[in-house]
Design an enzyme around this catalytic site. Structure first.
Site, mmCIF file in Angstrom:
data_model
loop_
_atom_site.group_PDB
_atom_site.id
_atom_site.type_symbol
_atom_site.label_atom_id
_atom_site.label_comp_id
_atom_site.label_asym_id
_atom_site.label_seq_id
_atom_site.Cartn_x
_atom_site.Cartn_y
_atom_site.Cartn_z
ATOM 1 N N LYS A 107 47.518 33.249 33.725
ATOM 2 C CA LYS A 107 46.513 32.840 33.033
ATOM 3 C C LYS A 107 46.139 31.382 33.398
ATOM 4 C CE LYS A 107 47.571 35.590 28.865
ATOM 5 N NZ LYS A 107 48.436 35.833 27.567
ATOM 6 N N PHE A 131 47.604 28.260 25.995
ATOM 7 C CA PHE A 131 48.797 28.796 25.755
ATOM 8 C C PHE A 131 48.837 30.143 26.139
ATOM 9 C CE2 PHE A 131 51.468 26.313 22.286
ATOM 10 C CZ PHE A 131 50.542 25.394 22.458
ATOM 11 N N LYS A 189 42.091 31.294 34.142
ATOM 12 C CA LYS A 189 41.255 30.522 33.267
ATOM 13 C C LYS A 189 41.237 29.172 33.611
ATOM 14 C CE LYS A 189 43.129 34.123 30.112
ATOM 15 N NZ LYS A 189 42.187 34.760 29.346
ATOM 16 N N ASN A 242 46.278 38.516 13.211
ATOM 17 C CA ASN A 242 47.771 38.385 13.970
ATOM 18 C C ASN A 242 48.805 37.338 12.683
ATOM 19 O OD1 ASN A 242 47.489 35.609 14.872
ATOM 20 N ND2 ASN A 242 45.847 36.599 15.921
ATOM 21 N N LYS A 277 32.762 49.347 2.071
ATOM 22 C CA LYS A 277 34.046 49.683 2.226
ATOM 23 C C LYS A 277 34.228 50.994 2.933
ATOM 24 C CE LYS A 277 38.543 49.870 -0.243
ATOM 25 N NZ LYS A 277 38.722 50.216 -1.600
HETATM 26 O O1 PMT Z 1 50.439 29.649 14.703
HETATM 27 P P1 PMT Z 1 51.840 29.461 14.735
HETATM 28 O O2 PMT Z 1 52.321 30.354 13.681
HETATM 29 O O3 PMT Z 1 52.432 28.074 14.725
HETATM 30 O O4 PMT Z 1 52.358 30.190 16.071
HETATM 31 C C1 PMT Z 1 52.281 29.588 17.288
HETATM 32 C C2 PMT Z 1 51.748 30.423 18.542
HETATM 33 C C3 PMT Z 1 52.653 31.379 18.883
HETATM 34 C C4 PMT Z 1 50.321 31.174 17.894
HETATM 35 C C5 PMT Z 1 51.189 29.542 19.520
HETATM 36 O O5 PMT Z 1 52.555 28.957 20.018
HETATM 37 C C6 PMT Z 1 50.542 30.528 20.766
HETATM 38 O O6 PMT Z 1 51.313 30.921 21.566
HETATM 39 N N1 PMT Z 1 49.289 30.459 20.693
HETATM 40 C C7 PMT Z 1 48.490 31.212 21.760
HETATM 41 C C8 PMT Z 1 48.560 32.585 21.296
HETATM 42 C C9 PMT Z 1 47.580 33.513 21.981
HETATM 43 O O7 PMT Z 1 46.749 34.230 21.639
HETATM 44 O O8 PMT Z 1 48.306 33.583 23.198
HETATM 45 P P2 PMT Z 1 47.402 34.465 24.507
HETATM 46 O O9 PMT Z 1 48.307 34.528 25.569
HETATM 47 O O10 PMT Z 1 47.026 35.968 23.693
HETATM 48 O O11 PMT Z 1 45.953 33.833 24.813
HETATM 49 C C10 PMT Z 1 46.326 33.103 25.987
HETATM 50 C C11 PMT Z 1 45.217 31.885 25.600
HETATM 51 O O12 PMT Z 1 43.772 32.147 25.741
HETATM 52 C C12 PMT Z 1 45.383 30.931 24.427
HETATM 53 O O13 PMT Z 1 45.311 29.627 24.770
HETATM 54 C C13 PMT Z 1 44.431 31.810 23.471
HETATM 55 O O14 PMT Z 1 43.998 30.400 22.539
HETATM 56 C C14 PMT Z 1 43.272 31.795 24.303
HETATM 57 N N2 PMT Z 1 42.488 32.997 23.902
HETATM 58 C C15 PMT Z 1 42.771 34.301 23.693
HETATM 59 C C16 PMT Z 1 41.794 35.140 23.556
HETATM 60 C C17 PMT Z 1 40.535 34.587 23.292
HETATM 61 N N3 PMT Z 1 39.671 35.675 23.148
HETATM 62 N N4 PMT Z 1 40.098 33.480 23.364
HETATM 63 C C18 PMT Z 1 40.964 32.470 24.061
HETATM 64 O O15 PMT Z 1 40.598 31.294 24.251
#
Ligand code: PMT
Length: 402
Positions: free
Chosen positions: A337, A323, A341, A210, A289
């Site tokens: 969330k 986040f 979580k 991403n 590949k």
């Molecule tokens: O890196 P930058 O370019 O500075 O951009 C910042 C950002 C947009 C990436 C950051 O501000 C942000 O939003 N990070 C969280 C991105 C994300 O994956 O969000 P989510 O809503 O999909 O996930 C929710 C939370 O679960 C997040 O804390 C993520 O780290 C966590 N997660 C998600 C999937 C997974 N398999 N395991 C996790 O721990």
């Protein structure tokens, strides 16, 4: 604190006088340095009247004070005596000079000799601000540790409407206070931060990923270290340099990130999960590949481990900040969330706004706590957002301890 204020040659130079006052009100001692161009906009007398000190206007002694120290070594003395260099307005020209290491006047020479905290409060015409050359110069300076206070939007002196106005002097002074670690409020804490994307291979040369740049997570890691915490940064593949005084663990996939997080969970007292972890991966990666054919290709994807949810189950009395990156129903999803979580706080950001969030230097977030407190921050530079997130983290941590 000894602050040296470099005034650049832009129409906003007059606002630097207000900045002197805002800094003095907060107890800082200010030495002003003006570029030649700045002196076309404001007289040095304004600043010497405000500070009660001689304003440095050039590398060489002035006719009026031939016996002064203003000589080839004064920039070294000023660099050594000052803890912070603020440049306001930081013009496109100064930003370019600093980025390339040009040292042809007092301020640019001082910048090279200076080893303390440098804050650039940018102000220029919108097109100059957005020009790829300026963006690249700012990226270079950020990588070298300069802190950038982004310009405000509004009507500019040139008659255009857009980003480029010098930020409010009080905001610059507040920013100085927030980054110069008057706050050592995370002393004794171990902060585990995740940042950046993960890459999930689909064959030996391709992967799913991403747009995360790591900037948000790195800004949090750096700010937490400044506030006295020991910081462990678990980072996916990014192109930015890890902050100083932070232990960085480089990972690639969601599984590797999970392993690194779980290995360090016992040491951590605060966990901040800013990483954009891939939600799916390919469990059976072909050894060769994938060959291109004329037919449709389907990939079978399995869910990655939900690291945040697992930390939520195992966190004990640790503080967990997740986040939420959403394109719709921001608050609803963030609250969902938080509950599912077991987070103590969620930083929610809408990631479909132009110029904010993924990849950008700026973000705009809602910080929500389990107790229902809600704080809006931004749009602002990610360094500022990081400080505001840590303000909330530190106060929540304190309230849970008492
Ligand atoms: O890196 P930058 O370019 O500075 O951009 C910042 C950002 C947009 C990436 C950051 O501000 C942000 O939003 N990070 C969280 C991105 C994300 O994956 O969000 P989510 O809503 O999909 O996930 C929710 C939370 O679960 C997040 O804390 C993520 O780290 C966590 N997660 C998600 C999937 C997974 N398999 N395991 C996790 O721990």
């Amino acid at each position: 604190m000894h602050v040296v204020l470099g005034v650049g040659g832009g129409i906003a130079a007059y606002k630097a006088a207000e900045l002197v006052r805002a800094l003095q009100t907060r107890g800082h001692q200010v030495q002003v340095v003006m570029t030649q161009a700045a002196q076309e906009f404001v007289r040095p007398l304004t600043f010497s009247a405000l500070t009660g000190q001689r304003v440095i206007t050039g590398l060489w002694p002035q006719d009026s004070d031939p016996g002064e120290l203003s000589s080839a070594v004064e920039h070294i003395a000023v660099a050594q005596q000052s803890e912070v260099l603020i440049v306001a307005p930081a013009t496109a020209d100064l930003v370019a000079k600093f980025a390339t290491g040009l040292a042809d006047d007092f301020l640019s020479t001082l910048y090279l000799a200076f080893t303390g905290t440098t804050i650039l409060a940018a102000a220029m015409n919108t097109a100059m601000w957005q020009h790829p050359a300026t963006r690249q110069n700012l990226d270079t300076l950020r990588t070298r540790g300069c802190l950038i206070v982004e310009p405000d939007e509004g009507w500019l002196a040139c008659g255009t409407l857009g980003a480029g106005r010098l930020p409010d002097p009080v905001r610059i002074a507040e920013y100085l206070d927030s980054v110069t670690h008057h706050k050592r409020d995370l002393e004794g804490e171990v902060v585990l931060v995740t940042a950046g994307p993960t890459q999930e291979p689909i064959d030996p040369v391709r992967y799913i990923s991403n747009r995360s740049s790591g900037k948000m997570g790195y800004a949090i890691a750096e700010a937490a270290a400044h506030r006295g915490a020991r910081v462990i940064l678990v980072s996916g593949p990014v192109k930015i340099a890890p902050p100083h005084s932070v232990e960085t663990i480089q990972v690639r996939t969601a599984h590797e990130m999970r392993t690194a997080v779980m290995e360090h969970l016992a040491e951590a007292t605060i966990i901040i999960k800013a990483a954009a972890v891939a939600d799916y991966f390919v469990s059976e990666i072909p050894k060769q590949k994938l060959k291109k054919t004329a037919t449709r290709l389907s990939l079978e994807l399995d869910p990655t481990p939900d690291i945040l949810a697992e930390v939520g189950q195992r966190k004990g009395d640790r503080l967990l900040i997740g986040f939420a990156a959403e394109t719709q129903n921001l608050m609803e999803e963030a609250r969902r969330k938080m509950a599912s979580k077991n987070c103590d706080m969620v930083v929610a950001n809408l990631v479909n706004q132009d110029g904010l969030g993924f990849e950008s230097d700026q973000n705009e977030v809602e910080i929500i706590t389990r107790a229902g407190q809600r704080t809006h921050v931004g749009p602002a530079d990610k360094t500022e957002i990081a400080e505001k997130i840590l303000d909330q983290v530190a106060s929540l941590h304190l309230s849970l301890r008492v």
